[in-house]
Write a protein that holds these residues in place. Structure first.
Motif, short mmCIF file in Angstrom:
data_model
loop_
_atom_site.label_atom_id
_atom_site.label_comp_id
_atom_site.label_asym_id
_atom_site.label_seq_id
_atom_site.Cartn_x
_atom_site.Cartn_y
_atom_site.Cartn_z
N LEU A 41 68.77 65.77 13.53
CA LEU A 41 68.58 65.05 14.78
C LEU A 41 69.75 65.33 15.72
N ARG A 42 69.43 65.59 16.96
CA ARG A 42 70.45 65.77 17.98
C ARG A 42 70.29 64.62 18.97
N LEU A 43 71.12 63.61 18.79
CA LEU A 43 71.06 62.43 19.64
C LEU A 43 71.77 62.72 20.95
N ASP A 44 71.13 62.38 22.05
CA ASP A 44 71.74 62.65 23.35
C ASP A 44 73.06 61.89 23.49
N ILE A 45 73.01 60.58 23.23
CA ILE A 45 74.19 59.74 23.35
C ILE A 45 74.12 58.67 22.27
N MET A 46 75.25 58.42 21.61
CA MET A 46 75.31 57.31 20.66
C MET A 46 76.62 56.58 20.89
N ASP A 47 76.50 55.28 21.14
CA ASP A 47 77.70 54.48 21.29
C ASP A 47 77.66 53.35 20.26
N LYS A 48 78.49 52.36 20.44
CA LYS A 48 78.62 51.28 19.46
C LYS A 48 77.30 50.57 19.18
N ASP A 49 76.50 50.33 20.21
CA ASP A 49 75.29 49.54 20.06
C ASP A 49 73.98 50.31 20.21
N PHE A 50 74.03 51.43 20.93
CA PHE A 50 72.79 52.09 21.33
C PHE A 50 72.75 53.58 21.01
N VAL A 51 71.53 54.06 20.84
CA VAL A 51 71.22 55.49 20.88
C VAL A 51 70.45 55.67 22.18
N ARG A 52 70.89 56.62 22.99
CA ARG A 52 70.25 56.86 24.29
C ARG A 52 69.62 58.25 24.30
N GLU A 53 68.42 58.30 24.81
CA GLU A 53 67.74 59.57 25.02
C GLU A 53 67.60 59.77 26.52
N ILE A 54 68.00 60.93 26.99
CA ILE A 54 67.92 61.25 28.41
C ILE A 54 66.64 62.05 28.65
N LYS A 55 65.83 61.55 29.56
CA LYS A 55 64.57 62.21 29.92
C LYS A 55 64.51 62.33 31.44
N ILE A 56 63.80 63.35 31.91
CA ILE A 56 63.68 63.54 33.36
C ILE A 56 62.83 62.42 33.96
N THR A 57 61.59 62.27 33.46
CA THR A 57 60.68 61.25 33.97
C THR A 57 59.98 60.57 32.79
N SER A 58 59.24 59.55 33.11
CA SER A 58 58.52 58.78 32.09
C SER A 58 57.07 59.24 31.92
N LYS A 59 56.75 60.45 32.34
CA LYS A 59 55.38 60.93 32.24
C LYS A 59 54.88 61.00 30.80
N MET A 60 55.78 61.17 29.86
CA MET A 60 55.43 61.23 28.44
C MET A 60 56.10 60.05 27.72
N GLU A 61 55.99 58.88 28.32
CA GLU A 61 56.73 57.71 27.86
C GLU A 61 56.46 57.36 26.40
N ASN A 62 55.21 57.41 25.96
CA ASN A 62 54.91 57.08 24.57
C ASN A 62 55.56 58.09 23.62
N VAL A 63 55.51 59.37 23.97
CA VAL A 63 56.14 60.42 23.16
C VAL A 63 57.65 60.17 23.09
N ASP A 64 58.26 59.90 24.24
CA ASP A 64 59.70 59.63 24.29
C ASP A 64 60.07 58.44 23.41
N LYS A 65 59.26 57.40 23.51
CA LYS A 65 59.53 56.19 22.74
C LYS A 65 59.42 56.47 21.24
N MET A 66 58.40 57.21 20.83
CA MET A 66 58.23 57.51 19.41
C MET A 66 59.39 58.36 18.88
N GLN A 67 59.84 59.32 19.68
CA GLN A 67 60.98 60.14 19.26
C GLN A 67 62.22 59.26 19.06
N LEU A 68 62.48 58.38 20.00
CA LEU A 68 63.65 57.50 19.89
C LEU A 68 63.50 56.54 18.71
#
Length: 172
Positions: A66-93
């Motif tokens: 897994l290559r996590l975009d950003i990980m800090d103390k509380d969160f894993v963040r995924e950077i996406k351009i737009t929410s056009k594939m929101e369900n896909v993005d959510k499942m990946q995260l």
């Protein structure tokens, strides 16, 4: 019976492709990669590189899977351009959160939609865990097939890096 992630774990991109297109997943897993020829993929890489560049916890690699975009103390963040594939993005995260939980690391997730300047908080729950486990079982079945899944035409196919590969006969 406990689900054994070791028997089913896959790279984050393969998990993502499962929800985008099962054929794309199979092709990619066989080393047929078309992403280097895609302007859309290049745009995504540029947005990813330029966003949140001051943070130190970018591009965190977990188990070479897994290559996590950003990980800090509380969160894993995924950077996406737009929410056009929101369900896909959510499942990946959710898969990332699930994977980390199996390693004993519990976090929440945030989808960062850069062009829309909005964030969505994502939390792993039991229902999501079951969805992920079911998807991982299906992914393994797809990856073990001798032939790619049949072509399914989605509204977003024309923007896909694999479009010409899949639909070459239609262009004739």
């Amino acid at each position: 019976m406990e689900f054994n992630l070791e028997d089913f774990k896959v790279q984050g991109i393969k998990f993502n492709y499962y929800f985008v297109c099962k054929r794309k997943l199979w092709l990619f897993s066989r080393g047929i990669t078309m992403e280097n020829n895609s302007g859309r993929v290049m745009e995504g890489k540029t947005v990813h590189e330029d966003s949140y560049s001051r943070l130190k916890t970018r591009e965190v690699l977990i188990d070479d899977m897994l290559r996590l975009d950003i990980m800090d103390k509380d969160f894993v963040r995924e950077i996406k351009i737009t929410s056009k594939m929101e369900n896909v993005d959510k499942m990946q995260l959710l898969y990332y959160l699930y994977y980390l939980k199996k390693l004993g690391i519990e976090k929440k997730g945030i989808l960062n939609y850069v062009k829309e300047k909005r964030n969505e908080v994502v939390e792993l729950d039991k229902k999501s865990e079951l969805q992920i486990e079911k998807a991982l079982v299906e992914i393994k079945k797809i990856l073990n097939k001798d032939k790619p899944p049949r072509i399914v035409k989605f509204p977003y196919c024309k923007k896909c890096a694999y479009y010409q590969f899949c639909f070459v006969k239609e262009a004739e």
